[in-house]
Design a protein around this motif. Structure first.
Motif, PDB file in Angstrom:
ATOM      1  N   MET A  87      11.241   5.519  -3.757  1.00 25.80           N
ATOM      2  CA  MET A  87      10.982   4.435  -2.797  1.00 25.80           C
ATOM      3  C   MET A  87      11.558   3.112  -3.279  1.00 25.80           C
ATOM      4  O   MET A  87      12.067   2.312  -2.483  1.00 25.80           O
ATOM      5  CB  MET A  87       9.484   4.312  -2.537  1.00 25.80           C
ATOM      6  N   ASP A 122       0.829  -1.211   0.000  1.00 28.25           N
ATOM      7  CA  ASP A 122       0.000   0.000   0.000  1.00 28.25           C
ATOM      8  C   ASP A 122       0.861   1.257   0.000  1.00 28.25           C
ATOM      9  O   ASP A 122       1.015   1.947   1.015  1.00 28.25           O
ATOM     10  CB  ASP A 122      -0.934  -0.018   1.217  1.00 28.25           C
ATOM     11  N   ARG A 123       1.436   1.550  -1.135  1.00 28.79           N
ATOM     12  CA  ARG A 123       2.167   2.793  -1.355  1.00 28.79           C
ATOM     13  C   ARG A 123       2.251   2.994  -2.868  1.00 28.79           C
ATOM     14  O   ARG A 123       2.191   2.026  -3.636  1.00 28.79           O
ATOM     15  CB  ARG A 123       3.574   2.746  -0.733  1.00 28.79           C
TER      16      ARG A 123
END
Length: 277
Positions: free
Chosen positions: A82, A75-76
């Protein structure tokens, strides 16, 4: 979680817990470590015979990025930054200290961000079909990126990329999610020239002569590393700490599996590090 020391068999698969991500990786060969990163909507397998050729003289750690291949999504959003954090954490997880990092297209952007954000873990950097700013792509490629999203999920099920995804993904039903997140990432503008100029790791830039990345942009990229500025001198002493290769008769869609790629990259990886590095 197992670490790299338990996985010297060719193709041995492992998972590393990094930043909340259960990241899949394989280790091939032995020697100086090389992190190998695939392109968008791809997986480790896309490198074909290039991977074993690279592994003939080094320890290749090939990884599946977030939401790709055998690495399940979390969930990103998808972001170069990242995913670069994931790669740096994987290098730490394996206790490698420093590693060479090589990426193609999306994976090249991740490799580049890894070198910018974590210079201490990158020994050498190899960027394949990778722009340093968004307008490095041809306009028609940018237009195509704008079409990527959930509505493309069904039509793209006819492609080899989907067949690979469906064969290895933990949740094949997440295909529309991957395309949605990837579409959002690719529509974002960026210019990493400032970060690139600070990179000290020896770097090699490669594109095909018929790539999706503009040839002139690859030259501009090389110039950010001090290349293409002056004659290197009869003894090569003024040669920049970077290399540029334009592979003939090569496109964005076959460069990652071309034996010519491995042949071009291997001498760069094998060369001694500059004095003081």
């Amino acid at each position: 979680m197992t670490n790299g020391d338990d996985a010297h068999a060719p193709g041995a698969g492992n998972y590393a817990e990094v930043n909340g991500l259960n990241m899949y990786y394989e280790i091939h060969g032995s020697g100086e470590p090389l992190i190998l990163l695939h392109g968008g909507v791809g997986a480790i397998e896309m490198f074909g015979e290039v991977l074993p050729m690279l592994a003939e003289g080094r320890r290749v750690v090939a990884a599946d990025l977030q939401a790709h291949g055998r690495t399940a999504d979390i969930d990103r959003p998808l972001s170069y930054e990242m995913m670069a954090e994931d790669v740096a954490a994987l290098i730490g997880h394996l206790g490698l200290g420093k590693a060479d990092v090589m990426g193609y297209s999306l994976g090249g952007g991740v490799a580049l961000q890894t070198a910018i954000r974590h210079p201490g873990v990158v020994r050498k950097l190899v960027l394949v079909s990778t722009p340093f700013k968004r307008d490095g792509w041809y306009p028609e490629i940018l237009a195509g990126m704008g079409q990527l999203g959930p509505e493309a999920a069904e039509p793209m099920k006819q492609t080899p990329m989907y067949r690979l995804y469906a064969a290895v993904a933990p949740r094949p039903e997440d295909w529309p999610v991957l395309l949605t997140k990837l579409g959002r990432l690719l529509e974002q503008d960026y210019d990493w020239s400032e970060g690139v100029s600070a990179i000290e790791a020896p770097t090699m830039i490669l594109v095909g002569d018929a790539d999706s990345v503009r040839t002139a942009h690859a030259v501009e990229f090389f110039e950010l590393f001090g290349g293409g500025k002056a004659d290197a001198g009869w003894d090569g002493s003024e040669r920049p700490n970077a290399r540029l290769a334009i592979l003939p008769a090569t496109t964005h869609y076959d460069i990652f599996s071309s034996p010519a790629l491995a042949s071009a990259v291997t001498p760069f990886l094998d060369a001694p590090m500059p004095v003081g590095e």
